[in-house]
Design a protein around this motif. Structure first.
Motif, short mmCIF file in Angstrom:
data_model
loop_
_atom_site.label_atom_id
_atom_site.label_comp_id
_atom_site.label_asym_id
_atom_site.label_seq_id
_atom_site.Cartn_x
_atom_site.Cartn_y
_atom_site.Cartn_z
N ASP A 145 0.84 -1.20 0.00
CA ASP A 145 0.00 0.00 0.00
C ASP A 145 0.87 1.25 0.00
OD1 ASP A 145 -2.32 1.62 0.11
OD2 ASP A 145 -2.22 1.69 2.29
N TYR A 146 1.94 1.21 0.76
CA TYR A 146 2.87 2.35 0.77
C TYR A 146 3.66 2.41 -0.53
CZ TYR A 146 7.00 5.10 1.64
OH TYR A 146 8.01 6.01 1.51
N LEU A 147 4.19 1.26 -0.95
CA LEU A 147 5.08 1.23 -2.10
C LEU A 147 4.41 1.63 -3.41
CD1 LEU A 147 7.29 -1.95 -1.62
CD2 LEU A 147 7.98 0.45 -1.46
N ASP A 148 3.16 1.19 -3.62
CA ASP A 148 2.54 1.49 -4.91
C ASP A 148 2.42 3.00 -5.13
OD1 ASP A 148 0.32 2.04 -3.29
OD2 ASP A 148 -0.92 0.46 -4.14
N GLY A 149 1.99 3.72 -4.12
CA GLY A 149 1.87 5.18 -4.26
C GLY A 149 3.23 5.86 -4.36
N ALA A 150 4.17 5.43 -3.53
CA ALA A 150 5.50 6.04 -3.54
C ALA A 150 6.19 5.82 -4.88
CB ALA A 150 6.36 5.48 -2.40
N LEU A 151 6.11 4.60 -5.39
CA LEU A 151 6.73 4.32 -6.69
C LEU A 151 6.05 5.08 -7.82
CD1 LEU A 151 7.37 0.47 -6.46
CD2 LEU A 151 9.09 2.27 -6.57
N ALA A 152 4.73 5.14 -7.78
CA ALA A 152 3.99 5.84 -8.84
C ALA A 152 4.38 7.31 -8.89
CB ALA A 152 2.48 5.69 -8.63
N ARG A 153 4.49 7.94 -7.72
CA ARG A 153 4.86 9.36 -7.69
C ARG A 153 6.32 9.55 -8.09
NH1 ARG A 153 1.37 8.83 -3.48
NH2 ARG A 153 3.00 8.41 -1.98
N ARG A 154 7.20 8.73 -7.54
CA ARG A 154 8.64 8.88 -7.80
C ARG A 154 8.99 8.62 -9.25
NH1 ARG A 154 11.28 5.17 -4.29
NH2 ARG A 154 10.61 6.58 -2.65
N GLN A 155 8.34 7.64 -9.87
CA GLN A 155 8.68 7.26 -11.24
C GLN A 155 7.74 7.88 -12.27
OE1 GLN A 155 8.80 2.97 -11.22
NE2 GLN A 155 10.66 2.91 -9.99
N GLY A 156 6.84 8.76 -11.82
CA GLY A 156 5.92 9.40 -12.75
C GLY A 156 4.95 8.42 -13.40
N LEU A 157 4.53 7.41 -12.64
CA LEU A 157 3.66 6.38 -13.18
C LEU A 157 2.23 6.48 -12.64
CD1 LEU A 157 6.13 3.35 -12.92
CD2 LEU A 157 5.50 4.64 -14.97
N THR A 158 1.85 7.65 -12.17
CA THR A 158 0.48 7.79 -11.67
C THR A 158 -0.49 7.63 -12.84
OG1 THR A 158 0.57 10.19 -11.92
CG2 THR A 158 1.13 9.30 -9.75
N SER A 159 -1.63 7.03 -12.54
CA SER A 159 -2.62 6.79 -13.59
C SER A 159 -4.02 6.85 -12.99
CB SER A 159 -2.40 5.42 -14.24
OG SER A 159 -2.67 4.39 -13.31
N ASP A 160 -5.01 7.03 -13.86
CA ASP A 160 -6.40 7.02 -13.40
C ASP A 160 -6.74 5.65 -12.81
OD1 ASP A 160 -6.79 9.64 -14.13
OD2 ASP A 160 -7.64 9.14 -16.10
N LEU A 161 -6.23 4.58 -13.44
CA LEU A 161 -6.48 3.24 -12.94
C LEU A 161 -5.92 3.08 -11.53
CD1 LEU A 161 -7.53 0.35 -13.40
CD2 LEU A 161 -5.27 -0.19 -14.35
N GLY A 162 -4.71 3.53 -11.31
CA GLY A 162 -4.08 3.44 -9.99
C GLY A 162 -4.82 4.27 -8.96
N ARG A 163 -5.24 5.48 -9.33
CA ARG A 163 -6.00 6.32 -8.40
C ARG A 163 -7.32 5.68 -8.03
NH1 ARG A 163 -3.27 10.40 -10.92
NH2 ARG A 163 -4.61 10.48 -12.74
#
Length: 187
Positions: free
Chosen positions: A44-62
């Motif tokens: 739960d912590y890693l998915d958000g941290a990685l998405a923000r750090r690597q610019g991988l945020t997405s509507d699906l992830g949100r």
């Protein structure tokens, strides 16, 4: 769409039935459930941290991340309730938590139908964190007492107290989300 953060979220969802089965097994299986649960919380912590750090945020992830959190918390609260693992009237805290989560899911779905969204707040993230720590202690309270030198009852007491503590931000954020939704509808 398919990236490491989204895969971690999906793994968190997929481990829930295994985690609940282990918890239902009791004893050493419940101890294994605790380890799986810690892994789920870490993702739960890693998915958000990685998405923000690597610019991988997405509507699906949100969309998937809060659903995964609700499934994890809700599924385990139901399992613990069914096994009698919610001591000291903490069943009522679990009911309040579940009511809030269902209400927020409905509000988010309604707002999405209007092409609007309700952003998550920092307090809501803290609420989820306290709930997850509480559930961890409640799971430990179901474990094999020989694993923890006959102190499992202490874990259950701590878990119940933390679950009740989590009701405060649960109700506060639920009220705030409801207010924000009503304000957006009026505009």
């Amino acid at each position: 769409m398919i990236n490491l953060p989204n895969l971690l979220t999906l793994c968190r969802i997929l481990v829930i039935p295994v985690l609940i089965a282990c918890l239902a097994g009791g004893g050493l299986w419940a101890d294994l459930a605790f380890l799986l649960y810690v892994g789920a919380c870490v993702t739960d912590y890693l998915d958000g941290a990685l998405a923000r750090r690597q610019g991988l945020t997405s509507d699906l992830g949100r969309m998937m991340d809060p659903i995964a959190d609700k499934l994890l918390v809700g599924g385990l609260l139901l399992a613990l309730a069914g096994m009698g693992g919610l001591r000291f009237c903490s069943l009522y805290a679990a009911i309040l938590i579940m009511l809030r989560e269902i209400m927020i899911s409905g509000l988010r779905e309604y707002m999405a139908s209007r092409n609007e969204m309700i952003p998550s707040t920092r307090l809501a993230k803290w609420k989820t964190g306290v709930q997850m720590v509480a559930i961890g202690f409640l799971i430990l309270g179901q474990g094999d007492s020989s694993s923890f030198h006959d102190v499992t009852w202490c874990f259950g007491v701590i878990g119940a107290a933390l679950l009740w503590l989590s009701v405060i931000p649960t109700l506060l954020t639920g009220t705030e989300y409801l207010r924000a939704t009503v304000a957006q509808i009026r505009r």
